[in-house]
Design a protein around this motif. Structure first.
Motif, PDB file in Angstrom:
ATOM      1  N   GLY A 271      -8.483 -50.807 -18.441  1.00 25.79           N
ATOM      2  CA  GLY A 271      -9.354 -50.237 -19.600  1.00 25.79           C
ATOM      3  C   GLY A 271      -8.078 -51.272 -20.743  1.00 25.79           C
ATOM      4  N   ALA A 272      -6.933 -51.143 -20.888  1.00 30.27           N
ATOM      5  CA  ALA A 272      -5.558 -51.750 -21.338  1.00 30.27           C
ATOM      6  C   ALA A 272      -5.443 -53.593 -21.155  1.00 30.27           C
ATOM      7  CB  ALA A 272      -4.336 -50.763 -21.717  1.00 30.27           C
ATOM      8  N   ILE A 273      -5.107 -53.337 -20.515  1.00 28.50           N
ATOM      9  CA  ILE A 273      -4.688 -54.498 -19.789  1.00 28.50           C
ATOM     10  C   ILE A 273      -5.605 -55.592 -19.365  1.00 28.50           C
ATOM     11  CG2 ILE A 273      -2.767 -54.045 -18.805  1.00 28.50           C
ATOM     12  CD1 ILE A 273      -3.516 -54.436 -15.888  1.00 28.50           C
ATOM     13  N   SER A 277      -6.837 -59.662 -15.875  1.00 29.97           N
ATOM     14  CA  SER A 277      -5.469 -59.343 -15.455  1.00 29.97           C
ATOM     15  C   SER A 277      -5.118 -59.444 -14.302  1.00 29.97           C
ATOM     16  CB  SER A 277      -4.489 -58.577 -16.343  1.00 29.97           C
ATOM     17  OG  SER A 277      -5.566 -57.173 -15.371  1.00 29.97           O
ATOM     18  N   LEU A 278      -3.903 -60.318 -14.302  1.00 29.46           N
ATOM     19  CA  LEU A 278      -3.389 -60.849 -12.215  1.00 29.46           C
ATOM     20  C   LEU A 278      -3.378 -59.459 -11.113  1.00 29.46           C
ATOM     21  CD1 LEU A 278      -2.141 -62.370 -10.792  1.00 29.46           C
ATOM     22  CD2 LEU A 278      -0.522 -62.645 -10.974  1.00 29.46           C
ATOM     23  N   ASP A 279      -3.084 -58.140 -12.853  1.00 30.37           N
ATOM     24  CA  ASP A 279      -2.379 -57.328 -11.792  1.00 30.37           C
ATOM     25  C   ASP A 279      -3.808 -55.882 -11.391  1.00 30.37           C
ATOM     26  OD1 ASP A 279       0.116 -56.480 -12.034  1.00 30.37           O
ATOM     27  OD2 ASP A 279       0.057 -54.979 -13.549  1.00 30.37           O
ATOM     28  N   TYR A 280      -5.092 -57.107 -12.326  1.00 32.66           N
ATOM     29  CA  TYR A 280      -6.497 -55.547 -11.186  1.00 32.66           C
ATOM     30  C   TYR A 280      -6.361 -56.517 -10.165  1.00 32.66           C
ATOM     31  CZ  TYR A 280     -10.918 -54.110 -11.623  1.00 32.66           C
ATOM     32  OH  TYR A 280     -12.245 -53.814 -10.771  1.00 32.66           O
ATOM     33  N   GLN A 281      -6.751 -58.476 -10.700  1.00 40.70           N
ATOM     34  CA  GLN A 281      -7.496 -59.062  -9.537  1.00 40.70           C
ATOM     35  C   GLN A 281      -6.084 -58.940  -8.404  1.00 40.70           C
ATOM     36  OE1 GLN A 281     -10.289 -61.108  -9.670  1.00 40.70           O
ATOM     37  NE2 GLN A 281     -10.561 -59.726 -12.472  1.00 40.70           N
ATOM     38  N   SER A 282      -5.427 -59.005  -8.253  1.00 44.79           N
ATOM     39  CA  SER A 282      -4.286 -58.995  -6.969  1.00 44.79           C
ATOM     40  C   SER A 282      -4.768 -58.296  -6.086  1.00 44.79           C
ATOM     41  CB  SER A 282      -2.850 -58.882  -7.515  1.00 44.79           C
ATOM     42  OG  SER A 282      -2.738 -58.058  -8.282  1.00 44.79           O
ATOM     43  N   GLN A 283      -5.386 -57.564  -6.464  1.00 49.58           N
ATOM     44  CA  GLN A 283      -6.051 -56.124  -5.191  1.00 49.58           C
ATOM     45  C   GLN A 283      -6.620 -56.919  -3.666  1.00 49.58           C
ATOM     46  OE1 GLN A 283      -7.217 -52.611  -7.001  1.00 49.58           O
ATOM     47  NE2 GLN A 283      -7.783 -53.228  -8.628  1.00 49.58           N
ATOM     48  N   TRP A 284      -7.518 -57.677  -4.380  1.00 51.45           N
ATOM     49  CA  TRP A 284      -8.320 -58.400  -4.092  1.00 51.45           C
ATOM     50  C   TRP A 284      -7.227 -59.444  -2.534  1.00 51.45           C
ATOM     51  CZ3 TRP A 284      -9.999 -56.648  -7.677  1.00 51.45           C
ATOM     52  CH2 TRP A 284     -11.262 -55.286  -8.021  1.00 51.45           C
TER      53      TRP A 284
END
Ligand SMILES: Nc1ncnc2c1ncn2[C@@H]1O[C@H](COP(=O)(O)OP(=O)(O)OP(=O)(O)O)[C@@H](O)[C@H]1O
Length: 365
Positions: A271-273, A277-284
């Motif tokens: 919600g904050a980043i 963000s790379l952190d969220y997208q990199s999960q895939w």
């Protein structure tokens, strides 16, 4: 002039050969210098020079390939179902990464592949030798012999003599490179010589991150490199490493398998980043998402991720603590196969899909 280094049987007209020689002009100079510079240095006619440059350019231009004419071959994993889920097995001519935490079975799978590559083509092998480059403890030859003993069990339809390897170590070159300098030297200079001398079908690098971590002051608890200046250097080194391996694998019809370590992934407040963000997208592309019980991040970051064609993750299963040998082999991304989780087991015979899972995955087999 050095044109013969790039293309055989090409000769310049004598007067031009002499002019280039006298002006110390190399093939690269010819293709990169401004035409007026060439004119000045050689004292030759501009139009004729343009024609020569175009001729050389056409000659050296990479040949285009049409997708339908590119044939993809694979090396068997030794398990029919696993091969099927990987759309053929481990791709030849490309880089495949196997990532996973310590004890997840990366080295076991790499050793297994060192045997598979020696098998005849009729059983999914390449009838070639393997190179096992180790950055830490070297190849466990005792385990290699144990895995070889079980080959007939993996191929029950084969005559035992067809899949029997008497001395599995004879066709596995083992190289230990304990630091980045020796690793770079081995991959850049020794490996191409090995490829010229023997028929190599598999290169294993176990594991890729160890030497970079040691050299570039990796902060394990924060999963990043402490010295920002070194990130660009590391990016270049990784790009070069991947490019050399990819080139060798394409030219010599070999598979390249690289083991990679992982570190813990900390969940963030998206919600904050933000969702971009790379952190969220990199999960895939990392392989683990926040819904996995113990999410991880493969080492070496985005630059490395972009250099690998296929990423496979070996994940320790937490659903059945009683069966410690269970793993999930996840196809994280691949140009050939869909993302999928395949339940596997590590036993004396190596990594395989257990019978009960085989039936569930493909009841027709
Ligand atoms: N002889 C064997 N019989 C059955 N299982 C074995 C045998 N040898 C190893 N294993 C299994 O393989 C696991 C170790 O796998 P491996 O050494 O490939 O891990 P790794 O992912 O390479 O770890 P690291 O990153 O620490 O090198 C052991 O935990 C065990 O479950």
């Amino acid at each position: 002039m050095d044109i013969s280094n790039y293309v055989a049987n090409f000769h310049f007209d004598e007067k031009y050969a002499a002019a280039f020689e006298n002006a110390d002009i190399s093939t690269i100079d010819l293709l990169t210098l401004d035409i007026s510079d060439l004119e000045k240095r050689t004292n030759r006619n501009k139009d004729e020079l343009i024609q020569i440059v175009q001729q050389v350019f056409l000659l050296l231009r990479p040949k285009r390939k049409v997708a339908s004419r590119i044939s993809q071959s694979f090396l068997t994993t030794g398990d029919r179902i696993l091969d099927q889920k990987l759309h053929g097995g481990i791709p030849v001519g490309q880089l495949t990464e196997i990532c996973g935490e310590s004890g997840s079975g990366k080295s076991q799978l790499c050793m297994q592949l060192c045997l598979m590559v020696q098998l005849p083509r009729a059983f999914g092998g390449l009838n070639k030798a393997a190179v096992f480059i180790s950055t830490e403890s070297g190849l466990e030859t005792k385990r290699l012999f144990e895995l070889a003993k079980y080959l007939p069990d993996r191929f029950p339809e084969a005559e035992e003599s067809d899949v029997f390897i008497r001395n599995p170590g004879d066709r596995v070159y083992t190289i230990l490179c304990p630091d980045l300098e020796s690793q770079e030297h081995i991959i850049q200079y020794q490996l191409p010589i090995l490829f010229e001398r023997d028929s190599i079908g598999l290169v294993v690098l176990d594991s890729v991150a160890a030497n970079y971590r040691a050299e570039l002051r990796y902060n394990r608890s924060k999963s990043h490199y402490t010295d920002l200046n070194n990130i660009a250097t590391r990016g270049n080194q990784l790009g070069k490493l991947a490019s050399i391996l990819r080139d060798l694998s394409r030219r010599h019809e070999a598979a390249v398998v690289i083991a990679n370590q992982v570190s813990d992934r900390l969940t963030r407040d998206y919600g904050a980043i933000g969702l971009f963000s790379l952190d969220y997208q990199s999960q895939w592309f990392n392989g683990w998402d926040d819904l996995d019980p113990n999410p991880k991040i493969p080492s070496l970051g985005l630059v490395w991720t972009n250099n690998v064609n296929t990423r496979l993750a070996l994940i320790k299963r937490t659903d059945n603590a009683a069966v410690k040998a269970r793993r999930t082999l996840r196809v994280v991304y691949s140009p050939n196969a869909a993302r999928i989780d395949v339940p596997v087991f590590i036993g004396s015979m190596g990594i395989f899909v257990p019978k009960e899972e085989k039936d569930a995955l493909n009841p027709l087999l």
